[in-house]
Design an enzyme around this catalytic site. Sequence first.
Site, mmCIF file in Angstrom:
data_model
loop_
_atom_site.group_PDB
_atom_site.id
_atom_site.type_symbol
_atom_site.label_atom_id
_atom_site.label_comp_id
_atom_site.label_asym_id
_atom_site.label_seq_id
_atom_site.Cartn_x
_atom_site.Cartn_y
_atom_site.Cartn_z
ATOM 1 N N GLU A 92 0.814 -1.201 0.000
ATOM 2 C CA GLU A 92 0.000 0.000 0.000
ATOM 3 C C GLU A 92 0.856 1.262 0.000
ATOM 4 O O GLU A 92 1.970 1.268 0.530
ATOM 5 C CB GLU A 92 -0.921 0.006 1.220
ATOM 6 C CG GLU A 92 -1.952 -1.096 1.104
ATOM 7 C CD GLU A 92 -2.972 -1.059 2.215
ATOM 8 O OE1 GLU A 92 -3.963 -1.779 2.093
ATOM 9 O OE2 GLU A 92 -2.783 -0.333 3.191
ATOM 10 N N CYS A 105 3.477 8.545 0.339
ATOM 11 C CA CYS A 105 4.152 7.723 1.344
ATOM 12 C C CYS A 105 4.315 6.329 0.751
ATOM 13 O O CYS A 105 3.324 5.673 0.429
ATOM 14 C CB CYS A 105 3.285 7.698 2.599
ATOM 15 S SG CYS A 105 3.854 6.570 3.863
ATOM 16 N N CYS A 112 7.139 -6.505 7.348
ATOM 17 C CA CYS A 112 8.281 -5.929 8.055
ATOM 18 C C CYS A 112 8.762 -6.926 9.099
ATOM 19 O O CYS A 112 7.958 -7.655 9.678
ATOM 20 C CB CYS A 112 7.864 -4.622 8.738
ATOM 21 S SG CYS A 112 9.235 -3.738 9.509
ATOM 22 N N CYS A 116 7.581 -3.781 15.763
ATOM 23 C CA CYS A 116 7.232 -2.691 16.680
ATOM 24 C C CYS A 116 5.808 -2.947 17.197
ATOM 25 O O CYS A 116 4.912 -3.269 16.423
ATOM 26 C CB CYS A 116 7.315 -1.337 15.974
ATOM 27 S SG CYS A 116 8.976 -0.932 15.423
ATOM 28 N N CYS A 119 2.646 -1.078 15.662
ATOM 29 C CA CYS A 119 2.582 -0.919 14.211
ATOM 30 C C CYS A 119 1.805 -2.048 13.570
ATOM 31 O O CYS A 119 2.038 -3.227 13.845
ATOM 32 C CB CYS A 119 3.998 -0.874 13.642
ATOM 33 S SG CYS A 119 4.012 -0.764 11.842
ATOM 34 N N CYS A 333 -0.070 6.087 9.304
ATOM 35 C CA CYS A 333 1.203 5.379 9.343
ATOM 36 C C CYS A 333 1.070 4.111 10.170
ATOM 37 O O CYS A 333 0.415 4.091 11.192
ATOM 38 C CB CYS A 333 2.262 6.253 9.975
ATOM 39 S SG CYS A 333 2.833 7.469 8.839
HETATM 40 N N1 SAH Z 1 10.293 1.484 9.414
HETATM 41 C C1 SAH Z 1 10.333 2.902 9.210
HETATM 42 C C2 SAH Z 1 9.253 3.422 8.264
HETATM 43 C C3 SAH Z 1 7.841 2.904 8.471
HETATM 44 S S1 SAH Z 1 6.921 3.417 9.891
HETATM 45 C C4 SAH Z 1 10.280 3.636 10.522
HETATM 46 O O1 SAH Z 1 10.030 3.001 11.545
HETATM 47 O O2 SAH Z 1 10.532 4.830 10.561
HETATM 48 C C5 SAH Z 1 6.599 5.123 9.661
HETATM 49 C C6 SAH Z 1 6.186 5.845 10.947
HETATM 50 O O3 SAH Z 1 4.896 5.429 11.395
HETATM 51 C C7 SAH Z 1 7.131 5.574 12.111
HETATM 52 O O4 SAH Z 1 7.510 6.789 12.693
HETATM 53 C C8 SAH Z 1 6.280 4.770 13.076
HETATM 54 O O5 SAH Z 1 6.709 4.968 14.381
HETATM 55 C C9 SAH Z 1 4.887 5.299 12.790
HETATM 56 N N2 SAH Z 1 3.803 4.405 13.186
HETATM 57 C C10 SAH Z 1 3.762 3.069 13.096
HETATM 58 N N3 SAH Z 1 2.591 2.600 13.571
HETATM 59 C C11 SAH Z 1 1.854 3.666 13.934
HETATM 60 C C12 SAH Z 1 0.536 3.827 14.470
HETATM 61 N N4 SAH Z 1 -0.259 2.788 14.691
HETATM 62 N N5 SAH Z 1 0.112 5.075 14.728
HETATM 63 C C13 SAH Z 1 0.901 6.152 14.473
HETATM 64 N N6 SAH Z 1 2.140 6.059 13.957
HETATM 65 C C14 SAH Z 1 2.616 4.831 13.690
#
Ligand code: SAH
Length: 346
Positions: A92, A105, A112, A116, A119, A333
Amino acid sequence: MKIDIKNLTLSQLVEEFGKFDLPSFRARQIFKWIWQKGIKDWELMTDISKPLRTRLAERYSIGDLKLKARVGSAKEGAVKHLFELAGGERIESVWLKDGTRRTVCVSTQVGCSLGCEFCRTAGMGFVRDLTAGEIAGQVLAISKGQTERITNVVFMGMGEPFLNYEASLNAARILNHDLGLNIGARKITLSTVGIVPQIREFAQEPEQFKLAVSLNAADQETRERIMPIAKRYPLKELIPAVVEFTEIKGKRVTFEYVMLKNINERRKDADNLIMLLAGIPCKINLIPFNPYPESKFQAPSEVDVVRFREWLMPDLPAVTLRKSLGAAILAGCGQLAASSLNEKEK
Ligand code: SAH
């Protein structure tokens, strides 16, 4: 197997064609057909002779992303795109409108590996790396469905760009090239969870691409709890690498901070953040957590977010608040792909 010509930057294409004594202007012509005009068929490249087109088609393919679905609208400010790759995997990408900015984006991996806790992509596990052509191709495909020019690209979709470093960087180069999508280097941001060796490598690249680091917690214990990768690259190694980047590039870095209710948005978290980032040329981007159906965290209230920002402001003035643009269409995100994969499985 044919080589997908979309995976090559212009300089790689010049080198590749050089092996067959094709002059560099041929590489430039073809690069333009593909990245500026979005042509996917050799036969449409009318300034190239028929015999050469046939030869090229025998050796190279022109990769394509199949648009399967679009959710949201330009009027609402966010459009999520679901693409299918040649092997049937799905990724996506999101188009976002913010003032005069039109940002795409992009995803860099299918799924991944980092896990995290907050996420959504993490729940899918890791499937595979995307190629440079597949990464830059997301922007090309979206731009073709839009009348407005895309001004910015952020590598913040599914996956970790610094664990797919070469393809991500080459994609950034393709997007940046004036015969490609011609997006300014300073308008292209790679976002990492904090993979220290690649932060160092990125600092040495000649281009002025921007760096964002997903910090999300200012103390090692909390960070480890929500981001398992923090054990491998602890804050005491991450922060010096980021400082080195700002010194080499002479540029600010962005720290992203996903706010999770009762986890990282208390007064002491703000104090820790101030101590950790004191003196570093940076911007902090506060992102209220975007909840999703099976998430284990809660979003902070608006009051929590504003209060946290006020705690930071006197010492860390460059704090921006990311609006939860796209949250309604699950385009926020970290919310990419899983929803559509579920649909596919049904
Ligand atoms: N792996 C990379 C890029 C993808 S995540 C990274 O971690 O930077 C992009 C952003 O989305 C990151 O800052 C992450 O912390 C944030 N993110 C992930 N899950 C989220 C959520 N459920 N709500 C808000 N931000 C989120």
